[in-house]
Write an enzyme that holds these catalytic residues in place. Structure first.
Site, PDB file in Angstrom:
ATOM      1  CG  HIS A 264      -2.115  -1.003   1.074  1.00 12.16           C
ATOM      2  ND1 HIS A 264      -2.997  -1.254   1.832  1.00 12.16           N
ATOM      3  CD2 HIS A 264      -2.132  -2.118   0.327  1.00 12.16           C
ATOM      4  CE1 HIS A 264      -3.872  -2.005   1.550  1.00 12.16           C
ATOM      5  NE2 HIS A 264      -3.382  -2.657   0.528  1.00 12.16           N
ATOM      6  CD  GLU A 266      -2.246   3.966   3.278  1.00 11.77           C
ATOM      7  OE1 GLU A 266      -3.502   4.252   3.494  1.00 11.77           O
ATOM      8  OE2 GLU A 266      -1.741   3.246   2.154  1.00 11.77           O
ATOM      9  CB  CYS A 291      -6.972  -0.502   4.544  1.00  9.54           C
ATOM     10  SG  CYS A 291      -5.057  -1.179   4.889  1.00  9.54           S
ATOM     11  CB  CYS A 294      -2.222   1.261   5.931  1.00 10.23           C
ATOM     12  SG  CYS A 294      -1.701   0.416   4.685  1.00 10.23           S
TER      13      CYS A 294
END
Length: 366
Positions: A264, A266, A291, A294
């Site tokens: 992801h 992040e 999410c 993360c």
């Protein structure tokens, strides 16, 4: 702030100018011309009077200039005041105005049938026979596509492009209020706007087939790292078949996450920075709310604040984790730019009230 407004005949330029004059105390600036193009004519060729508010409602406050350099010089000396002009006659005018950081160009347009109806209303008010639709279209094309002006290409240079099919001035004003055209960040972005723009730019590098997400990690208003979602280094890009899960069209968000090979945005930003570089007081900007996976990593490395733009399906779970861990979470949406449908901004343009005396719009002026 200096706002320039351009667009086709009866698109609503002067109505937007009128809104800025009346609601935000803007002062209109006018460029004088030796010869006015004969584009706003009745069927017989008679000039149709303009209902330009700068000339009618507040004419005594209107400032006129013989050339664009004089106009720019005046606005520069008084840049902290609010100015507006519809005297956008060609690309050279915009070139001169665009040299100043306080200039914002707005382009406004409307369906040709709507603009023709508005022009017919103006003709009726002046007791003149309106042109045919064909005549109106030909004059409009001559106005916008003349090689010497380049007016048609100005839409691509406008920061805000308004689609004005609204049926009343009341609806137009409601829509313009919601846009907040006078937001100072249109000239110089706030820190939130700046970093969120960088996050959105980073998202464009994403190779994930599901969605494009970008992230910027900052500390003390300085960029520490950036990231975007996609497969790990030396692994085939997701959009080239590297992640089987993302390349399967069936299944919604959150399904079979354990089989996803994509990192992801992040995660990539955090991995790039490392805990030592993150330190205390770091702020993470992401164009999509993190999410749950993360979120726990964000908490673990000591991020102080998370700012996001678009929502995600597990926002409430992420918010709960951040709240318990003492991480501030907030949503930031920058002022709208690009193409904006004013009927959407007024919530429902089809149900807006019709003005009295049979006038359905009141958008007089080109």
């Amino acid at each position: 702030m200096l706002i320039g407004i351009c667009g086709g005949i009866c698109a609503g330029k002067h109505s937007v100018q009128d809104f800025l004059i009346q609601e935000h105390a803007f002062t209109p600036l006018v460029l004088e011309r030796d010869e006015i193009p004969k584009i706003e004519q009745s069927a017989s060729g008679a000039e149709v009077p303009s209902s330009d508010p700068a000339a009618v409602a507040g004419g005594e406050k209107t400032l006129s200039f013989t050339n664009v350099l004089e106009l720019v010089d005046h606005a520069t000396k008084h840049w902290q005041r609010n100015w507006v002009t519809t005297s956008i006659y060609d690309e050279a005018t915009v070139d001169a105005l665009a040299h100043r950081p306080f200039f914002v160009l707005i382009h406004i347009d409307a369906p040709i049938s709507v603009r023709w109806q508005r022009f017919k209303d103006r003709c009726a008010e002046a007791s003149l026979t309106p042109p045919t639709l064909e005549q109106f279209v030909l004059r409009n094309d001559a106005h916008l596509y003349a090689p010497s002006t380049g007016l048609a290409s100005l839409a691509s240079r406008a920061q805000v492009k308004l689609l004005n099919a609204t049926t009343s001035l009341d609806g137009l004003r409601v829509a313009l209020h919601s846009l907040n055209l006078t937001d100072s960040s249109r000239m110089r972005p706030t820190w939130d706007h700046y970093f969120m723009t960088l996050a959105s730019l980073a998202a464009r590098r994403s190779n994930c087939m599901r969605r494009q997400v970008g992230c910027v990690l900052t500390r003390e208003k300085r960029v520490v790292s950036t990231g975007y979602n996609g497969t790990p280094r030396n692994v085939t890009n997701c959009n080239e078949g590297g992640c089987p899960r993302c390349n399967v069209s069936s299944g919604g968000g959150g399904v079979a996450l354990s089989t996803c090979l994509c990192l992801h945005a992040e995660e990539n930003a955090l991995l790039e920075a490392g805990r030592e570089r993150i330190g205390s007081g770091a702020v993470l900007y992401c164009n999509t709310c993190p999410c749950l996976t993360c979120s726990i990593k964000i908490v673990q490395v000591g991020i102080a604040e998370v700012v996001y733009n678009r929502s995600y399906y597990m926002d409430s779970e992420a918010a709960s984790i951040f709240r318990e861990a003492g991480v501030q979470l907030r949503q930031f949406s920058p002022p709208k730019e690009g193409l904006v449908n004013l009927c959407d901004e007024s919530e429902d343009g089809s149900d807006l009230p019709i003005r009295p005396n049979g006038v359905t719009n009141g958008f007089g002026g080109p």
